[in-house]
Structure formats: C-alpha cells, structure tokens
Enzyme design. Sequence first.
Site, mmCIF file in Angstrom:
data_model
loop_
_atom_site.group_PDB
_atom_site.id
_atom_site.type_symbol
_atom_site.label_atom_id
_atom_site.label_comp_id
_atom_site.label_asym_id
_atom_site.label_seq_id
_atom_site.Cartn_x
_atom_site.Cartn_y
_atom_site.Cartn_z
ATOM 1 C CB ALA A 29 74.612 -58.829 103.907
ATOM 2 C CB THR B 278 80.580 -46.903 104.995
ATOM 3 O OG1 THR B 278 81.064 -46.088 103.926
ATOM 4 C CG2 THR B 278 79.140 -46.496 105.252
ATOM 5 C CD GLU C 93 78.817 -41.977 100.508
ATOM 6 O OE1 GLU C 93 80.009 -41.985 100.135
ATOM 7 O OE2 GLU C 93 77.954 -41.228 100.002
ATOM 8 C CE1 TYR D 163 76.373 -48.826 101.515
ATOM 9 C CE2 TYR D 163 77.715 -46.856 101.671
ATOM 10 C CZ TYR D 163 77.575 -48.213 101.823
ATOM 11 O OH TYR D 163 78.630 -48.961 102.308
ATOM 12 C CE LYS E 230 76.555 -50.405 104.843
ATOM 13 N NZ LYS E 230 77.034 -51.669 105.416
ATOM 14 N NE ARG F 206 85.490 -51.452 95.725
ATOM 15 C CZ ARG F 206 84.566 -51.022 96.568
ATOM 16 N NH1 ARG F 206 83.564 -51.799 96.934
ATOM 17 N NH2 ARG F 206 84.659 -49.807 97.085
HETATM 18 P P1 NAP Z 1 79.952 -56.118 98.061
HETATM 19 O O1 NAP Z 1 81.095 -56.746 97.342
HETATM 20 O O2 NAP Z 1 78.945 -55.330 97.310
HETATM 21 O O3 NAP Z 1 79.185 -57.312 98.826
HETATM 22 C C1 NAP Z 1 77.911 -57.118 99.400
HETATM 23 C C2 NAP Z 1 77.389 -58.469 99.866
HETATM 24 O O4 NAP Z 1 76.082 -58.284 100.440
HETATM 25 C C3 NAP Z 1 77.224 -59.510 98.736
HETATM 26 O O5 NAP Z 1 77.626 -60.761 99.238
HETATM 27 C C4 NAP Z 1 75.719 -59.495 98.501
HETATM 28 O O6 NAP Z 1 75.219 -60.710 97.986
HETATM 29 C C5 NAP Z 1 75.219 -59.298 99.926
HETATM 30 N N1 NAP Z 1 73.825 -58.867 100.008
HETATM 31 C C6 NAP Z 1 73.260 -57.798 99.379
HETATM 32 N N2 NAP Z 1 71.956 -57.729 99.703
HETATM 33 C C7 NAP Z 1 71.700 -58.753 100.548
HETATM 34 C C8 NAP Z 1 70.527 -59.214 101.219
HETATM 35 N N3 NAP Z 1 69.349 -58.622 101.067
HETATM 36 N N4 NAP Z 1 70.620 -60.306 102.030
HETATM 37 C C9 NAP Z 1 71.801 -60.958 102.164
HETATM 38 N N5 NAP Z 1 72.938 -60.580 101.538
HETATM 39 C C10 NAP Z 1 72.883 -59.487 100.743
HETATM 40 O O7 NAP Z 1 80.461 -55.214 99.245
HETATM 41 P P2 NAP Z 1 81.908 -55.165 99.962
HETATM 42 O O8 NAP Z 1 82.735 -54.169 99.236
HETATM 43 O O9 NAP Z 1 82.396 -56.528 100.191
HETATM 44 O O10 NAP Z 1 81.526 -54.480 101.335
HETATM 45 C C11 NAP Z 1 81.165 -55.264 102.468
HETATM 46 C C12 NAP Z 1 80.401 -54.398 103.452
HETATM 47 O O11 NAP Z 1 81.220 -53.310 103.859
HETATM 48 C C13 NAP Z 1 79.137 -53.758 102.891
HETATM 49 O O12 NAP Z 1 78.205 -53.694 103.946
HETATM 50 C C14 NAP Z 1 79.570 -52.360 102.497
HETATM 51 O O13 NAP Z 1 78.467 -51.481 102.532
HETATM 52 C C15 NAP Z 1 80.575 -52.061 103.587
HETATM 53 N N6 NAP Z 1 81.670 -51.136 103.236
HETATM 54 C C16 NAP Z 1 82.431 -51.369 102.122
HETATM 55 C C17 NAP Z 1 83.486 -50.502 101.845
HETATM 56 C C18 NAP Z 1 84.368 -50.710 100.638
HETATM 57 O O14 NAP Z 1 85.088 -49.772 100.273
HETATM 58 N N7 NAP Z 1 84.372 -51.897 100.040
HETATM 59 C C19 NAP Z 1 83.769 -49.434 102.708
HETATM 60 C C20 NAP Z 1 82.991 -49.273 103.844
HETATM 61 C C21 NAP Z 1 81.958 -50.138 104.110
HETATM 62 P P3 NAP Z 1 75.135 -61.003 96.381
HETATM 63 O O15 NAP Z 1 76.429 -61.667 96.025
HETATM 64 O O16 NAP Z 1 73.961 -61.901 96.273
HETATM 65 O O17 NAP Z 1 74.951 -59.684 95.704
HETATM 66 O O1 G4F Z 2 83.862 -46.334 93.601
HETATM 67 P P1 G4F Z 2 82.673 -45.594 94.057
HETATM 68 O O2 G4F Z 2 81.371 -45.978 93.459
HETATM 69 O O3 G4F Z 2 82.680 -45.692 95.635
HETATM 70 P P2 G4F Z 2 81.957 -44.831 96.789
HETATM 71 O O4 G4F Z 2 80.760 -44.133 96.297
HETATM 72 O O5 G4F Z 2 83.005 -44.030 97.460
HETATM 73 O O6 G4F Z 2 81.449 -45.998 97.763
HETATM 74 C C1 G4F Z 2 82.299 -47.069 98.135
HETATM 75 O O7 G4F Z 2 83.025 -46.696 99.281
HETATM 76 C C2 G4F Z 2 82.224 -46.475 100.459
HETATM 77 C C3 G4F Z 2 83.187 -46.077 101.581
HETATM 78 O O8 G4F Z 2 83.370 -44.680 101.573
HETATM 79 C C4 G4F Z 2 81.480 -47.754 100.774
HETATM 80 F F1 G4F Z 2 80.772 -47.612 101.905
HETATM 81 C C5 G4F Z 2 80.573 -48.115 99.617
HETATM 82 O O9 G4F Z 2 79.905 -49.348 99.904
HETATM 83 C C6 G4F Z 2 81.431 -48.297 98.372
HETATM 84 O O10 G4F Z 2 82.248 -49.424 98.569
HETATM 85 O O11 G4F Z 2 82.879 -44.028 93.758
HETATM 86 C C7 G4F Z 2 84.019 -43.337 94.231
HETATM 87 C C8 G4F Z 2 84.027 -41.933 93.645
HETATM 88 C C9 G4F Z 2 82.697 -41.204 93.774
HETATM 89 O O12 G4F Z 2 82.955 -39.887 94.177
HETATM 90 C C10 G4F Z 2 82.117 -41.195 92.366
HETATM 91 O O13 G4F Z 2 81.292 -40.074 92.052
HETATM 92 O O14 G4F Z 2 84.270 -42.051 92.233
HETATM 93 C C11 G4F Z 2 83.395 -41.163 91.555
HETATM 94 N N1 G4F Z 2 83.215 -41.636 90.178
HETATM 95 C C12 G4F Z 2 83.581 -40.961 89.069
HETATM 96 N N2 G4F Z 2 83.222 -41.631 87.966
HETATM 97 C C13 G4F Z 2 82.632 -42.781 89.805
HETATM 98 C C14 G4F Z 2 82.644 -42.788 88.401
HETATM 99 N N3 G4F Z 2 82.128 -43.817 90.523
HETATM 100 C C15 G4F Z 2 81.615 -44.863 89.828
HETATM 101 N N4 G4F Z 2 81.149 -45.923 90.539
HETATM 102 N N5 G4F Z 2 81.579 -44.905 88.461
HETATM 103 C C16 G4F Z 2 82.090 -43.870 87.691
HETATM 104 O O15 G4F Z 2 82.028 -43.907 86.466
#
Ligand code: NAP
Ligand code: G4F
Length: 344
Positions: free
Chosen positions: A82, A126, A128, A150, A154, A185
């Site tokens: 979460a 992450t 990040e 963020y 983290k 996603r």
């Molecule tokens: P996501 O799709 O945005 O899911 C986030 C989840 O957290 C959702 O189920 C959301 O619930 C829940 N949540 C948010 N605030 C909460 C709160 N206050 N209490 C309880 N639940 C809450 O994210 P994801 O891509 O699956 O990522 C999963 C985890 O990995 C996150 O911690 C993210 O930061 C981390 N992460 C993701 C990536 C990536 O590339 N995807 C990379 C590195 C780390 P709702 O449905 O109610 O919004």
């Molecule tokens: O898809 P993004 O929003 O992902 P970002 O910021 O890399 O974060 C994701 O990955 C992290 C792991 O490194 C997670 F921890 C985090 O929870 C999340 O899942 O943006 C990717 C890149 C950025 O550099 C952003 O500036 O895409 C660039 N970008 C360019 N145009 C955009 C856009 N990002 C978004 N969201 N929307 C745009 O229009």
Amino acid sequence: MNKRALITGISGQDGSYLSQILLDKGYEIYGAVRRTSTINTGRLFELDILNKVNLVAMDLAEITNIQRVIEEIKPDEIYNLAAQSFVQTSFDQPIYTSEIDAIGVTRILEIVKMLGGKTKFYQASTSEMFGKVQSSPQNEETPFYPRSPYGVSKLYGHWMTINYREAWNLHACSGILFNHESPLRGVEFVTRKITLGVAEIAKKKKQCISLGNLNAKRDWGFAGDYVNAMWLMLQNEDPTDYVIATGETHSVRDFVEKAFNVIDIEIEWSIDNGVEFGRCKKSGNILIDTNKDNNRPAETDYLLGDATKAKAELKWKPEVSFNNLIEMMVKKDMDRVENGNFSF
Ligand code: NAP
Ligand code: G4F
C-alpha cells in the site's frame, strides 16, 4: 495447513498479481483495503480472483486498525504494497505521502514486533530512492539520492525495515523494484497513459496524447514477473534486500515509438516554438504534444538496475521483454476501448 498472507494495497497493480500467484501456491489471502466511496476491486475482478480473496478494512494511517487486523488474521507473511505511489502527486501532497509511505511502514513493523515478531514482512521499496543516480547501473550498494517526497518517504520505510530486522530480529526485507508495468497499471503512469492513448487514437476516440519529459529513462519490466520476486524474498532463510530490474533502460520517447509501432504508425519528432511534437510520418497528424504541466519540480532522469544478486540468490529473472510488454499493454487497451470494457 495453508500459509496465510496479508497483502496491503491488494487493489493495486502489484497486489492483484501477487494475490494471483499466491493463490496458485495455495495461500489463504487477506487483502487490506482502505475505506473509499467505492472499493476499487476492478483489477481483482479482471484477474477473476475477487471471490477467492478475503478483503479486510485497513488503512495505513490508523495504527489501531492495523493492530486489530494483524492480531485477528495472524498472517505468516505480510506484503506491504500500500502506498501513495504516484511520484507527481507526492510533490502536491508531501505530508500525506509521508504519513502512508513512511510512517505507515513503521506502524506495521511496530505491531508485528509487539505481537511477537513471528510474521515475515516484505516492504515495497523503489528505484525512485536512487533518484539523482550516483552511479550506474544501480544495485544494492549504490548510494541513494531521492528526488521526490515519494522517494524520500520510501527511503525512510526502507531503512525502518532494515532497522527492525537488525534491532528486533524480524524476518523483514525490502525489494528495491525498478518500474514495472502491465495492462493493470494505473492510467496516471506514463506507460499506461501512452498505451491507452494509442488505443484511443487507433479507434478514433482521441487525437493526441499530451506528455512531459520524453527523455527520462527507465528500466521497465513486467509486473507479473516482479511479484514473484517478492514471494521468493520471503522464502529466504536469512532476510536481506534485493534490487529487481531487467538491466535495460529506455526513454519515454522509445516507449512512445514502440507503442505506435504496434498499430503500424511511425512517429517523426519535431520542435515548433520550443515545444516538441510527435507526428504520424505518413499523415503528418500530431499524435504527441508536450506540456510543461506534466514535468516534475525535480526529476529522476535515468534508472538502470543491476539484479545480479537476485539472479544468483533467488534464481529470479525477468521473463517478458520490453517489446512484448508494450505489445501486451497496447493490445489489452485496444480490446478495452473496442468493447468499452473498463473494470478499473
Ligand atoms: P498502485 O497500483 O498505485 O497500488 C497502491 C495500493 O495502495 C492501492 O491498492 C491503494 O488502494 C493502496 N493504498 C493507498 N493508500 C492507502 C492507505 N492509506 N491505506 C491502505 N491502502 C492504501 O501501486 P503498485 O504499482 O501496485 O505498487 C505497489 C507498491 O510498490 C507501492 O508501494 C509502490 O510505491 C511500490 N513500487 C511500485 C513500482 C512500480 O513500478 N509499480 C516500483 C517500485 C515500487 P486504492 O485502490 O484504494 O487506491
Ligand atoms: O510512469 P511514471 O509516472 O513513473 P515514475 O515516476 O518512474 O514512478 C513509478 O516507478 C517508481 C519506480 O522507480 C515507483 F516507485 C513509483 O511508485 C511509480 O510506480 O513516470 C516515468 C517517467 C518520469 O520521468 C516522468 O517525468 O515518465 C516521465 N513522463 C513524461 N511524461 C511522464 C509523463 N510521467 C507521467 N506520469 N505522465 C506524463 O505525461
């Protein structure tokens, strides 16, 4: 007896895929969902597992709630997924982001410790946290330099996880996962924004996708591969932290070009009055424009992960290539747009 897992963030991308693989392994799944006006169960529905998991009300902001749930369920494993996970929003909501992504982690760890420390704990860290990268590729030894509230939050959760492991001997570990994507996603993230936009353009529902920084580079993998690494980490006898990544990096621009290639469109880039556009090479139509509103106050420009440790110790490797990931996402979005089939 079946193992019991509590997954926070079960309604998100990773929570849904993780539930699916743990169900296949025979786990009993409890998924924490926060109270919202409508509970977001679309992803679990799409994977056809909504009726196979037990949803429990739990918000990371509320320690009494966390204590009651963990006391009652007595999970063998907790996966803390979460988070307020959107980097851009964290600049506007830094305090809320810290409350959930930083202090929320300590709330769970403290309850696990108080209840005897037997539950294994996975923290979703992450790439990040590397932010303004200090060296490349990034591995478990690379110094951190987060570039967003963020990333900073983290990093606190990451160090707390390590501290509870070292101070209280908890089986706690942190997966430093690089970006991972999928058809599940969220639409605010750049990859899904692009693949949905491409599908809408293909089906004549939209003319142009507006983006920000096209030059940012990410190490993008497939979420389905990455959740398996989370499980493998908790099966380790000695808990430790791992980088999970593909070892390839691509720009947002590359992603756009490849996504349009799936519908046989070639993009040509040009700059007019300082604004960059992407046009269809054949028709000359503008399909991409850039808008400064999509830029971040501080950017993570470049990420490239080195998952050597995970490959050696967990025998983990990514299965889905960059091209296959994009194709999978565009095709799923084409299907959704064509059939009006949006479950989240
Ligand atoms: P996501 O799709 O945005 O899911 C986030 C989840 O957290 C959702 O189920 C959301 O619930 C829940 N949540 C948010 N605030 C909460 C709160 N206050 N209490 C309880 N639940 C809450 O994210 P994801 O891509 O699956 O990522 C999963 C985890 O990995 C996150 O911690 C993210 O930061 C981390 N992460 C993701 C990536 C990536 O590339 N995807 C990379 C590195 C780390 P709702 O449905 O109610 O919004
Ligand atoms: O898809 P993004 O929003 O992902 P970002 O910021 O890399 O974060 C994701 O990955 C992290 C792991 O490194 C997670 F921890 C985090 O929870 C999340 O899942 O943006 C990717 C890149 C950025 O550099 C952003 O500036 O895409 C660039 N970008 C360019 N145009 C955009 C856009 N990002 C978004 N969201 N929307 C745009 O229009």
